[in-house]
Motif scaffolding. Structure first.
Motif: not given
Lengths: 422, 422
Positions: A410-412, A414-416, A418
C-alpha cells in the motif's frame, strides 16, 4: 595417453582443492586478527610465514630502481609489447553509459562507473608471473579504477622479485605492499593504518589466499577461485599431431591436476598425438608434473562424427579450447562453452597466456558454462537511471498503484498516487 | 525520524541474516537428499514443509487456464504493459560478439553466448510478487536463454497463486514446477528425473532458499543474495516533503530491517519530512513494519553543503537513491555508488519496482560499491576468440617463448616454437 571411444557423455574428473576445516579456521583467525590489530598483525604473520621482519610494507622507489638494474632491455621490451597488446584488446571492452528518452519526458538508462579501489594479489614462490600482474591490472586500469593496490609476500631479502616490481612499475602501479597470504587479503578487505581497504580483490594465490578471499566475499567483491588449468583440443584428420601434443603439454606442465584432452574424429591422428606426447614429454623440465597430469587427467576421445565431437567439447566447457580442423570458423558458432577459443593450427594456447591481448584469467572447472574471462566490466558496476516527468507519472500512477496493491504494498501505491494530488 | 547533523562519515547499521548453523545443516541435508533420491526427496520435503502431496510437480495447462479465469482483464493489461516496458529496456542491454583484425592475419574477439538453462525461484507466502517473476525472467529471455524453469512452493490447494501462473504464462515460461524451499534449489542444481539441472539460479527466497543457493554456488551460478530494502533520498530546499516521506515509507513497509534515509542541506525540509513521515505512517496497513524500520534504520542527516551530502550518499551506496534537488542532472555525475538512481520529484521509487523498465533486482547492503542491477549480461557469458595466422605466430613466437621462460614454463615456450619448425 589413453585413446577412448567417445560415448554419449564425456565424464571429466576435475579436482578442486576446497581446503580443510583446519585451514579454514586458521584463515578465519588470521582475518580476525588483521581486522582487530591491523598493521601489527601484518608484521606478526609476515614474520611467522615469510620469516621477514617488516615495519613498512610499502615498496620504495629505490627498490623499484634496483629491480630495473637487474632486468635486461630485451625482457623489458617484451613486457612492454605484451602490455600494449593486452591494453589494446581490453580498451575495446569499455562500455558506455547510455540512455533512452520517451516523448512523455521519461529518461531511462544505465550509468557505468568504475570501482573506486581494487587490490591485486600476486603470489610469491619460486617463479614470478609477470603475465598475471598484467592480466589483472590492465582491465582495472582500462575501466578507470583510480586506486590499484598490489600485494605480494616479501622474499627473504625483504623485497619482491625484480620482474614483479618492474612489471608493476611499467603498468603504472604506485602502491605495492610487501605482504602476502591471508593477512594481505584481510588488509585489503578491512584496511589497516598503512593499507586502505579496497572494493574488490583479484589475482591468484595458494589455498590460504583462496580461502581468505571466500571469507571476505560480501565485504568486498572477489574474482573467481581458479581451479587447475585445462585444455581441450578439437581436431580432425587435417591437424598437426606435433602441434597438438605440444599444446596439450603446455597446460599439463602447470599442475599435476591439470586437464589435457583431445577430441578427434581421426583414429590415426589420435595415435600420432599419443606418440608425440610421449616423445615430447621425455625432455621437459617439468616432466614429472606433466606426466602425472596426462596420466590422471589426460585423454584422447575418438568421436564418430564432428557433431558428436563438438557436443563433447561443449560438455567439457574447458578453460582453453583449440579448434584444429580444416575450417575452424565453421565450427565456432557451435561452441557454446569455453573460456577462450583458439582457432587454427597457428593459434597455440600459450599465445593467449602472455601476448595476444585477451585475458588469461579464464573460467575453470566447467564454469565456462556460466562464467566469462576477466574483463574490463569486472572492474565497473552499473546504476539504473530513472527520470520521470510530471506527464509520465500522472499518466502511469494509477496503473503502478494497482500493480503495487496486487503485491499488498500500500505505501508503494500511495507514494506514486501522492504525485497526483496537485 | 531522528534528525542528525552529518559528521564526516555516515555509519549505516545494516542487518544481514546469514542463517544459523542449524539452518545451514538442515539445508545441506536436504540438498544431499535431493542429489541422491531426486523426485522422491522432492515429494518428501514438499509433504513435510508445504503439507501437500505431489506426484507430478509440473503445472498443467488446466491450472494455467483456471488461473486466467480468476484474473481481471484490467490486471492482465497492467501486467502486459509492465512486461512490455521491462522487455523494451532490457533489449537495449544486449551485447554483441565482436572482433578486431590485424593486417598480419590475427583475429581477436569476444563471443557472447547465452546460458543454456536458467532456474527462476518464486517464493510462496501470503503475497504474490508478479513483478519479481517479470524482473528475473525477462533479462534471461532477452539474453536468449533457451530453457527457463520456474519453481515455487505449492499452496494448500496443490497449485500456485493465480497471478503467479498468469504472469509466468504471459512471459512465455513453459516449465513451471510446484516445488519450493531448499529442495527446489537442489533439484535445479543437481537435476532429478522430472527437473533437468540448470546453469544458473535466480530469484528471491527465504533464508533456507538463500542458504541453499550459497551451497550450490559453483555447481551452478547464482544471483546475489538480497538483503533488506534500502532507500536514500538526497534533497535540497526545493524538494517536496510529502513526496519524500511517502517514498521513504514505500521502502520501510517492506521489512522491519529496511533502511530509509534522507540526506538534506535544508533544516526546514528535514523537520517537515519527519512530520510527514509520522502522519503518513499512521494510516498505513503495514504501519508496524514501517515504524520499526524507520525507528531502527531510518534517519535524516543534515549536511552543511551539497558536496558533503553527496559524499554521504556515496558512502551509503544505497540500493535506491532519489535525487530531489533543483537540478538533479547536475548531481548525477558525482554519484558513484547506488543500485538505481531516481532523478527529480516525479521519479517516485515504486515507479522502478514494477513499471518503468529497469530491473528491480538491485545490489543491497552497500554492495552497490561493486555490484550492478540484474541485467541481460547476467544470463550470458563470454569466450575469448584468438586466431593467429602463420605470419603472426612466426613473427611473435620467439618473444612469446622468452616470456614463457621468464615464468619457467618451458613447455609453453616449446609449443609456440614448434610452429617455427617448418
Amino acid at each position: 595417453m589413453k585413446i577412448i571411444p567417445l560415448k554419449e557423455t564425456v565424464s571429466l574428473k576435475r579436482a578442486i582443492n576446497q581446503g580443510t576445516d583446519k585451514q579454514r579456521q586458521t584463515v578465519a583467525a588470521i582475518l580476525e586478527d588483521v581486522k582487530k590489530k591491523g598493521d601489527e598483525a601484518l608484521q606478526k604473520y609476515t614474520f611467522m610465514f615469510d620469516k621477514v621482519e617488516i615495519t613498512d610494507t610499502l615498496v620504495s622507489p629505490e627498490e623499484i630502481s634496483e629491480a630495473y638494474d637487474a632486468v635486461s632491455q630485451d625482457t623489458l621490451n617484451i613486457i612492454r609489447e605484451a602490455i600494449n597488446n593486452i591494453r589494446d584488446f581490453h580498451a575495446r571492452q569499455v562500455q558506455q553509459s547510455w540512455m533512452t528518452t520517451k516523448e512523455d519526458g521519461t529518461i531511462l538508462g544505465q550509468k557505468v562507473t568504475s570501482l573506486d579501489a581494487v587490490g591485486v594479489y600476486v603470489p610469491g614462490g619460486r617463479a614470478a608471473y609477470p603475465s598475471s600482474i598484467i592480466m589483472n591490472v590492465v582491465p582495472a586500469q582500462v575501466a578507470g579504477v583510480k586506486r590499484i593496490v598490489m600485494t605480494s609476500p616479501p622474499q627473504k631479502n625483504n623485497t619482491l622479485d625484480n620482474i614483479v616490481l618492474v612489471t608493476a612499475h611499467e603498468l603504472g602501479v604506485k602502491e605495492i605492499h610487501k605482504v602476502g597470504g591471508a593477512q594481505a587479503i584481510g588488509a585489503l578487505a578491512y584496511g589497516t593504518d598503512s593499507i586502505q581497504p579496497v572494493d574488490k580483490i583479484v589475482g591468484p594465490g595458494n589455498i590460504y589466499v583462496a580461502l581468505a578471499k571466500q571469507l571476505v566475499f560480501g565485504v568486498v567483491a572477489i574474482d573467481m577461485i581458479a581451479g587447475p588449468s585445462e585444455i581441450a583440443v578439437l581436431a580432425d584428420r587435417t591437424a598437426n599431431s606435433a602441434y597438438i601434443a605440444a599444446d596439450l603439454l603446455s597446460q599439463a606442465e602447470h599442475d599435476p591436476m591439470a586437464t589435457a584432452i583431445l577430441v578427434t574424429t581421426d583414429h590415426s591422428l589420435a595415435e600420432k598425438v599419443a606418440q608425440e606426447v610421449s616423445e615430447q614429454l621425455a625432455t621437459l623440465p617439468k616432466k614429472a608434473i606433466a606426466e602425472e597430469a596426462i596420466q590422471h587427467y589426460g585423454a584422447i576421445y575418438l568421436a564418430e562424427t564432428m557433431e558428436q565431437a563438438v557436443e563433447a567439447v561443449n560438455e567439457l566447457a574447458a578453460e582453453h579450447l583449440e579448434i584444429q580442423t580444416e575450417d575452424p570458423w565453421a565450427i565456432l558458432p557451435s561452441i557454446r562453452h569455453a573460456g577462450a577459443i583458439f582457432l587454427g593450427e597457428h593459434s597455440s594456447e600459450p599465445v593467449g597466456d602472455y601476448f595476444a591481448g585477451p585475458n588469461h584469467v579464464l573460467p575453470t572447472n566447467g564454469t565456462a558454462r556460466f562464467s566469462s574471462p576477466l574483463t574490463v566490466e569486472d572492474f565497473t558496476k552499473k546504476s539504473s537511471i530513472i527520470s520521470y516527468s510530471k506527464q509520465a507519472i500522472q499518466s502511469q500512477a494509477s496503473k503502478i498503484a494497482t500493480f503495487a496493491r496486487l503485491e499488498h504494498l500500500e505505501a508503494h501505491a500511495r507514494a506514486v498516487e501522492k504525485r497526483l494530488e496537485d
